[in-house]
Scaffold this active site. Structure first.
Site, mmCIF file in Angstrom:
data_model
loop_
_atom_site.group_PDB
_atom_site.id
_atom_site.type_symbol
_atom_site.label_atom_id
_atom_site.label_comp_id
_atom_site.label_asym_id
_atom_site.label_seq_id
_atom_site.Cartn_x
_atom_site.Cartn_y
_atom_site.Cartn_z
ATOM 1 N N GLY A 102 -23.331 -1.701 -4.504
ATOM 2 C CA GLY A 102 -23.670 -1.611 -5.916
ATOM 3 C C GLY A 102 -25.154 -1.435 -6.168
ATOM 4 O O GLY A 102 -25.831 -0.615 -5.538
ATOM 5 N N TYR B 286 0.850 -1.181 0.000
ATOM 6 C CA TYR B 286 0.000 0.000 0.000
ATOM 7 C C TYR B 286 0.893 1.240 0.000
ATOM 8 O O TYR B 286 1.291 1.754 1.035
ATOM 9 C CB TYR B 286 -0.930 0.024 1.209
ATOM 10 C CG TYR B 286 -1.917 -1.113 1.283
ATOM 11 C CD1 TYR B 286 -2.171 -1.948 0.186
ATOM 12 C CD2 TYR B 286 -2.613 -1.376 2.463
ATOM 13 C CE1 TYR B 286 -3.070 -2.994 0.267
ATOM 14 C CE2 TYR B 286 -3.523 -2.420 2.542
ATOM 15 C CZ TYR B 286 -3.742 -3.225 1.451
ATOM 16 O OH TYR B 286 -4.639 -4.270 1.540
ATOM 17 N N PHE C 27 -13.040 -5.183 0.865
ATOM 18 C CA PHE C 27 -14.123 -4.529 0.125
ATOM 19 C C PHE C 27 -15.461 -4.906 0.755
ATOM 20 O O PHE C 27 -16.396 -5.328 0.068
ATOM 21 C CB PHE C 27 -14.072 -4.938 -1.352
ATOM 22 C CG PHE C 27 -14.749 -3.961 -2.287
ATOM 23 C CD1 PHE C 27 -14.689 -2.600 -2.067
ATOM 24 C CD2 PHE C 27 -15.444 -4.411 -3.393
ATOM 25 C CE1 PHE C 27 -15.297 -1.706 -2.932
ATOM 26 C CE2 PHE C 27 -16.061 -3.531 -4.262
ATOM 27 C CZ PHE C 27 -15.987 -2.172 -4.037
ATOM 28 N N PRO C 28 -15.591 -4.751 2.081
ATOM 29 C CA PRO C 28 -16.755 -5.298 2.785
ATOM 30 C C PRO C 28 -18.056 -4.540 2.587
ATOM 31 O O PRO C 28 -19.130 -5.123 2.773
ATOM 32 C CB PRO C 28 -16.326 -5.241 4.256
ATOM 33 C CG PRO C 28 -15.368 -4.095 4.315
ATOM 34 C CD PRO C 28 -14.617 -4.140 3.012
ATOM 35 N N LEU C 29 -17.994 -3.267 2.215
ATOM 36 C CA LEU C 29 -19.214 -2.471 2.187
ATOM 37 C C LEU C 29 -19.767 -2.252 0.777
ATOM 38 O O LEU C 29 -20.670 -1.446 0.589
ATOM 39 C CB LEU C 29 -18.986 -1.113 2.863
ATOM 40 C CG LEU C 29 -18.557 -1.194 4.331
ATOM 41 C CD1 LEU C 29 -18.485 0.195 4.937
ATOM 42 C CD2 LEU C 29 -19.499 -2.079 5.125
#
Length: 289
Positions: A218, A68, A213-215
């Site tokens: 879409g 990162y 990418f839990p939330l």
């Protein structure tokens, strides 16, 4: 402190590796870097404020990676939080190298993994990494060699526990022929449940499942959707419902939502206090079906 002051504590805790209690709501640092997960953030001071606020809100599990930035996120963690609170658990990763913005290359050669572990120790300012995760399996290197090097680092006292990222159940089993694995970090959210079998395996075997990418919601959050309707009825954000659903889905679940904004962080963490009814949970569970 109360749940009102530290809402992350409402998520409960998970005993990582059988000896490290972590809040079941952590914080992921990938968004603290520049565009393409490359270079410094646009607002480094806000990044520091986000990390400090995460701890103030009751989070004691910070997830980062050598790639990162590279290393930008680890250095920000040190700048913001060192000397670390006694109960803070820091997880990092290696094996997914950055060759430029949005470019990711698996490198699992033992000497590379060792080099990155040594650099992470320095950049984080710790003598031992709580959770060191193989960021991706390198298909060009036998898995036993990749995990074997992490096991060697563990025996030397440089890492405490070993984790995996973006793997199958079969790969988890293969890795554990070489060394115990305490966690798995796969993409998983309300809209993407391709790793459901890995989640079930982790829960059945006492391992943490750390969804990245839990939330993501879409189309599930579109106008008239079940998610948007329940969110409106409850007076909460769709992302908070998505987090509440994850936390209820499994006691092994340890989501690590990330953001570069204190305001967004506070909104996300408040999701830990949202309790779904049985009907709401079932409705959301079938929303993507």
């Amino acid at each position: 402190m109360t749940v009102t002051q530290q809402p992350a504590r409402a998520a409960g805790s998970f005993l990582l590796g059988g000896d490290l209690p972590v809040t079941r709501l952590g914080y992921g640092t990938m968004q603290l870097t520049g565009p393409g997960v490359w270079g410094d953030p646009k607002d480094p001071e806000e990044a520091v404020r986000v990390l400090r606020r995460a701890v103030e809100l009751g989070i004691n599990f910070i997830d980062t990676a050598d790639s990162y930035g590279p290393f930008v996120a680890e250095l920000l963690v040190k700048k913001a939080l060192h000397p670390y609170p006694d109960d803070l658990v820091i997880a990092t990763k290696a094996g997914f190298a950055r060759t430029g913005p949005d470019a990711w290359v698996p490198i699992g050669r033992p000497e590379y993994l060792r080099q990155q572990a040594e650099l992470s120790l320095r950049h984080l300012g710790v003598e031992r990494i709580d959770l060191f995760q193989l960021h991706r399996i390198d298909p060009k290197v036998p898995l036993a060699e990749q995990i074997g090097e992490l096991a060697a680092l563990r025996s030397e006292g440089k890492i405490r526990h070993i984790g995996l990222s973006q793997v199958s159940v079969a790969e988890m089993g293969e890795a554990e022929k070489t060394a115990p694995v305490v966690s798995v970090q796969n993409r998983f959210n309300l809209a993407d449940r391709a790793s459901e079998d890995v989640l079930d395996y982790a829960e059945a075997n006492g391992k943490a499942f750390i969804p990245w990418f839990p939330l993501a919601t879409g189309a599930l959050a579109g106008e008239g959707s079940a998610l948007s309707k329940i969110a409106a009825d409850r007076g909460v954000a769709p992302s908070q419902l998505a987090l509440a659903w994850l936390l209820r889905r499994s006691p092994a679940m340890v989501p690590i939502p990330g953001t570069s904004s204190v305001a967004h962080l506070e909104e996300d963490v408040a999701g830990a206090t949202v309790e779904l009814t049985d009907d709401e949970f079932e409705t959301l569970s079938h929303a993507a079906g």
